[in-house]
Every structure is written in C-alpha cells, then in structure tokens.
Enzyme design. Structure first.
Site, PDB file in Angstrom:
ATOM      1  N   ASN A  15       0.867  -1.180   0.000  1.00  0.00           N
ATOM      2  CA  ASN A  15       0.000   0.000   0.000  1.00  0.00           C
ATOM      3  C   ASN A  15       0.907   1.234   0.000  1.00  0.00           C
ATOM      4  O   ASN A  15       1.465   1.597   1.024  1.00  0.00           O
ATOM      5  CB  ASN A  15      -0.885  -0.044   1.261  1.00  0.00           C
ATOM      6  CG  ASN A  15      -1.731   1.195   1.425  1.00  0.00           C
ATOM      7  OD1 ASN A  15      -1.846   1.998   0.500  1.00  0.00           O
ATOM      8  ND2 ASN A  15      -2.332   1.352   2.600  1.00  0.00           N
ATOM      9  N   TRP A  16       1.045   1.839  -1.151  1.00  0.00           N
ATOM     10  CA  TRP A  16       1.987   2.960  -1.292  1.00  0.00           C
ATOM     11  C   TRP A  16       1.442   4.255  -0.697  1.00  0.00           C
ATOM     12  O   TRP A  16       2.163   5.243  -0.618  1.00  0.00           O
ATOM     13  CB  TRP A  16       2.349   3.168  -2.767  1.00  0.00           C
ATOM     14  CG  TRP A  16       3.079   2.014  -3.388  1.00  0.00           C
ATOM     15  CD1 TRP A  16       3.438   0.838  -2.780  1.00  0.00           C
ATOM     16  CD2 TRP A  16       3.554   1.922  -4.729  1.00  0.00           C
ATOM     17  NE1 TRP A  16       4.101   0.027  -3.671  1.00  0.00           N
ATOM     18  CE2 TRP A  16       4.190   0.668  -4.871  1.00  0.00           C
ATOM     19  CE3 TRP A  16       3.496   2.770  -5.846  1.00  0.00           C
ATOM     20  CZ2 TRP A  16       4.763   0.251  -6.076  1.00  0.00           C
ATOM     21  CZ3 TRP A  16       4.069   2.353  -7.042  1.00  0.00           C
ATOM     22  CH2 TRP A  16       4.700   1.107  -7.152  1.00  0.00           C
ATOM     23  N   LYS A  17       0.171   4.278  -0.361  1.00  0.00           N
ATOM     24  CA  LYS A  17      -0.466   5.481   0.207  1.00  0.00           C
ATOM     25  C   LYS A  17      -0.191   6.702  -0.686  1.00  0.00           C
ATOM     26  O   LYS A  17      -0.117   6.548  -1.906  1.00  0.00           O
ATOM     27  CB  LYS A  17       0.004   5.685   1.648  1.00  0.00           C
ATOM     28  CG  LYS A  17      -0.211   4.426   2.502  1.00  0.00           C
ATOM     29  CD  LYS A  17      -0.022   4.627   3.970  1.00  0.00           C
ATOM     30  CE  LYS A  17      -0.244   3.306   4.695  1.00  0.00           C
ATOM     31  NZ  LYS A  17      -0.188   3.431   6.136  1.00  0.00           N
ATOM     32  N   HIS A 100      -9.555   1.358   4.743  1.00  0.00           N
ATOM     33  CA  HIS A 100      -8.287   1.549   5.448  1.00  0.00           C
ATOM     34  C   HIS A 100      -8.516   2.529   6.602  1.00  0.00           C
ATOM     35  O   HIS A 100      -9.294   3.478   6.472  1.00  0.00           O
ATOM     36  CB  HIS A 100      -7.219   2.077   4.490  1.00  0.00           C
ATOM     37  CG  HIS A 100      -5.858   2.057   5.114  1.00  0.00           C
ATOM     38  ND1 HIS A 100      -5.452   3.019   6.017  1.00  0.00           N
ATOM     39  CD2 HIS A 100      -4.838   1.168   5.020  1.00  0.00           C
ATOM     40  CE1 HIS A 100      -4.233   2.723   6.432  1.00  0.00           C
ATOM     41  NE2 HIS A 100      -3.830   1.604   5.845  1.00  0.00           N
ATOM     42  N   GLU A 102      -6.926   4.942   7.671  1.00  0.00           N
ATOM     43  CA  GLU A 102      -6.689   6.359   7.359  1.00  0.00           C
ATOM     44  C   GLU A 102      -7.890   6.958   6.641  1.00  0.00           C
ATOM     45  O   GLU A 102      -8.216   8.128   6.834  1.00  0.00           O
ATOM     46  CB  GLU A 102      -5.397   6.491   6.531  1.00  0.00           C
ATOM     47  CG  GLU A 102      -4.170   6.257   7.417  1.00  0.00           C
ATOM     48  CD  GLU A 102      -2.976   5.628   6.734  1.00  0.00           C
ATOM     49  OE1 GLU A 102      -2.907   5.636   5.489  1.00  0.00           O
ATOM     50  OE2 GLU A 102      -2.095   5.114   7.463  1.00  0.00           O
ATOM     51  N   GLU A 172      -5.411  -4.744  10.755  1.00  0.00           N
ATOM     52  CA  GLU A 172      -4.357  -3.760  11.002  1.00  0.00           C
ATOM     53  C   GLU A 172      -4.653  -3.005  12.293  1.00  0.00           C
ATOM     54  O   GLU A 172      -5.468  -2.068  12.289  1.00  0.00           O
ATOM     55  CB  GLU A 172      -4.297  -2.747   9.853  1.00  0.00           C
ATOM     56  CG  GLU A 172      -4.057  -3.368   8.495  1.00  0.00           C
ATOM     57  CD  GLU A 172      -3.520  -2.348   7.500  1.00  0.00           C
ATOM     58  OE1 GLU A 172      -2.399  -2.549   7.018  1.00  0.00           O
ATOM     59  OE2 GLU A 172      -4.220  -1.355   7.227  1.00  0.00           O
ATOM     60  N   GLY A 178       2.562   2.230  10.799  1.00  0.00           N
ATOM     61  CA  GLY A 178       3.578   3.270  10.653  1.00  0.00           C
ATOM     62  C   GLY A 178       4.320   3.597  11.940  1.00  0.00           C
ATOM     63  O   GLY A 178       5.048   4.583  11.999  1.00  0.00           O
ATOM     64  N   SER A 212       3.288  -2.094  10.475  1.00  0.00           N
ATOM     65  CA  SER A 212       4.740  -2.215  10.699  1.00  0.00           C
ATOM     66  C   SER A 212       5.247  -3.625  10.410  1.00  0.00           C
ATOM     67  O   SER A 212       6.126  -4.128  11.103  1.00  0.00           O
ATOM     68  CB  SER A 212       5.103  -1.781  12.124  1.00  0.00           C
ATOM     69  OG  SER A 212       4.803  -0.414  12.296  1.00  0.00           O
ATOM     70  N   GLY A 233       2.765  -1.113   4.330  1.00  0.00           N
ATOM     71  CA  GLY A 233       2.837   0.310   4.003  1.00  0.00           C
ATOM     72  C   GLY A 233       4.277   0.719   3.746  1.00  0.00           C
ATOM     73  O   GLY A 233       4.823   0.510   2.663  1.00  0.00           O
ATOM     74  N   GLY A 234       4.922   1.281   4.761  1.00  0.00           N
ATOM     75  CA  GLY A 234       6.271   1.848   4.631  1.00  0.00           C
ATOM     76  C   GLY A 234       7.268   0.938   3.930  1.00  0.00           C
ATOM     77  O   GLY A 234       8.014   1.385   3.053  1.00  0.00           O
TER      78      GLY A 234
HETATM   79  P1  PGA Z   1       2.791   0.255   7.667  1.00  0.00           P
HETATM   80  O1  PGA Z   1       1.332   0.499   7.021  1.00  0.00           O
HETATM   81  O2  PGA Z   1       3.306  -1.035   7.095  1.00  0.00           O
HETATM   82  O3  PGA Z   1       3.593   1.450   7.245  1.00  0.00           O
HETATM   83  O4  PGA Z   1       2.598   0.178   9.136  1.00  0.00           O
HETATM   84  C1  PGA Z   1       0.423  -0.547   6.848  1.00  0.00           C
HETATM   85  C2  PGA Z   1      -0.880  -0.009   6.291  1.00  0.00           C
HETATM   86  O5  PGA Z   1      -1.315   1.079   6.692  1.00  0.00           O
HETATM   87  O6  PGA Z   1      -1.504  -0.650   5.424  1.00  0.00           O
END
Ligand code: PGA
Length: 253
Positions: A15-17, A100, A102, A172, A178, A212, A233-234
């Site tokens: 997930n590149w956001k 998600h 966010e 999640e 993150g 994470s 994500g990251g």
């Molecule tokens: P993260 O993000 O791996 O940076 O914690 C995961 C996500 O939000 O899908």
C-alpha cells in the site's frame, strides 16, 4: 480468487499510500521486476490513482497484480474528486483496499460505506481487501474482538459465503500502523482466527496482517496458522524492503 476449500495462497500487498510520482512509481516497478519473486505468492501493489495507468503499462506481462487504495461505490455521477469502479477496471485494477483506517479516520468512511463499496467491488469483478482494526485505546480496553467483529460483519453484510470467501481481510491494529511497533504474532493470529469465524465464508478467505510488517518480523507473522499474508505500508516503498517480505511469505506460509 480464492475458492472455498482451496489452499489459501499467500498474498503480499504493498500500500503505497500518498507516495510516488508517476516516474517514481514506474522506477519501483522496474526494480521489482528485476528481482525474482517466488511464484507461490500473490504480490499486488497499490499506487496512488495518478500512477495507476502508467504502473499498469509497466506491469504488462508480469504476475504482480494492480490494486487501488480506495474507490467510490457508484458507477458514475456528481461526486467531485472520486473514482468509480469502471474507471479502475478499465485500467486493469484487480484488487481494491477498502476501509483503510486512514480513510475511516480522515474521510469519515463508515462501516456501512465499506459494506456498500465491498459489494460494488465484487459486482465489478475486483477483489476487495477490507481493512479492519482497533485504536490504541480500544486495544487497552480489551475491545479489539468486538470492534473487528462489527467491522467485518458490516463489510460483508448481505453477501453469500462464496462471495465472502473470495474477499481478503487485512487486520491492522491502528496503533501499529507506521509506528514501528507490531502486534505480537500470536496475538495477531488470535484476532485473525476470531475474524475467520465472525462471518460465513471467511474461514476460506485470505486474511492478512498489517501494521509495521517488515522483513524482520514477516517470518514470525507468516508462520502463524491464520495469517495468509500482509498489507505493507512503509516497507513496500522500496524493492530492498518489500521483496524480503515476499520471500518470507513464501518460506513460512
Ligand atoms: P505500515 O502500514 O506497514 O507502514 O505500518 C500498513 C498499512 O497502513 O496498510
């Protein structure tokens, strides 16, 4: 798509956001394609909307799947700034992340809206990756199972077990996203095992962990019986950090 009773194939989704211009997105795809990814793992990437078409072209002939980060539930209409499912299908998008945390937090996406989007994605032949999870305070108060149960029941309301089995859920914990802190593999597995029993059909669906997840913890997470992959994500923003997670998924699933 997963068939009931079939072996659950590992799935690693990046997930590149809100990261990467078109040029940067294409560069990362070229780097990923230069690596040998294990054939036994489904790998998908979710670039921002602006890069989807260029990434689709860059992915031609590759087994990496294309995923959107969200979508509107309706096919077209007066929804300024939104993207409709047929627009994604036209580009070759096969997966879509829905709900998600966010989007729930910053865009007011409700459980019911996630349900409408899930049904819409299925109608349009895309695999929903439904994200669920608890906040830090819900976690401390012991409300995790209650929260995720409510979220998955709303997401899959009105669907039959077969359709539900074709979907993906990403658990999640919001406090882990993150943050560098991840849920202990055994505890994450216990929540995911609970999700598996919460809705008819989820026993056969692919259930992911997210928050994470990195090369360092991927093996321990993937070794859990109920964890079929990860929403990353990251660590999905560079081949050097993403590919080892795919390899761990292959080795430990
Ligand atoms: P993260 O993000 O791996 O940076 O914690 C995961 C996500 O939000 O899908």
């Amino acid at each position: 798509m997963n068939q009931p009773g079939a072996v659950r194939r590992p799935l690693i989704a990046g997930n590149w956001k809100m990261n990467k211009t078109i040029a940067q997105a294409c560069e990362l795809i070229r780097e990923l394609r230069a690596c040998t990814l294990p054939a036994g793992v489904d790998v998908v990437v979710a670039p921002p909307f602006t890069a989807l078409q260029a990434v689709a072209a860059e992915l031609r002939g590759s087994s990496i799947g294309l995923c959107a980060q969200t979508m509107h539930e309706n096919d077209h209409g007066a929804y300024t700034g939104e993207i409709a499912p047929p627009m994604l299908r036209e580009i070759g998008v096969r997966y879509v992340i829905l709900g998600h945390s966010e989007r729930r937090a910053y865009d007011g996406e409700t459980d019911e809206a996630v349900g409408r989007k899930t049904r819409s994605a299925l109608r349009h032949g895309m695999t929903p990756i439904v994200a669920v999870g608890e906040t830090a305070s819900e976690h401390e108060e012991g409300l995790t199972l209650e929260k995720v149960t409510m979220q998955v029941r709303a997401a899959f309301a009105g669907l039959g077990a077969r359709e539900v089995a074709s979907c993906v859920v990403a658990y999640e914990p919001i406090w882990a996203i993150g943050s560098g802190h991840f849920e202990e593999p055994e505890s994450a597995d216990a929540v995911i095992a609970h999700i598996r029993r919460a809705v008819d059909g989820l026993e056969d669906a692919r259930l992911l962990y997210g928050g994470s997840m990195k090369a360092q913890n991927a093996a321990a997470l993937m070794a859990q019986p109920n964890i079929d992959g990860g929403l990353i994500g990251g660590a999905s923003l560079a081949a050097a950090t993403f590919v080892p997670i795919v390899e761990a998924a292959y080795a430990h699933a």
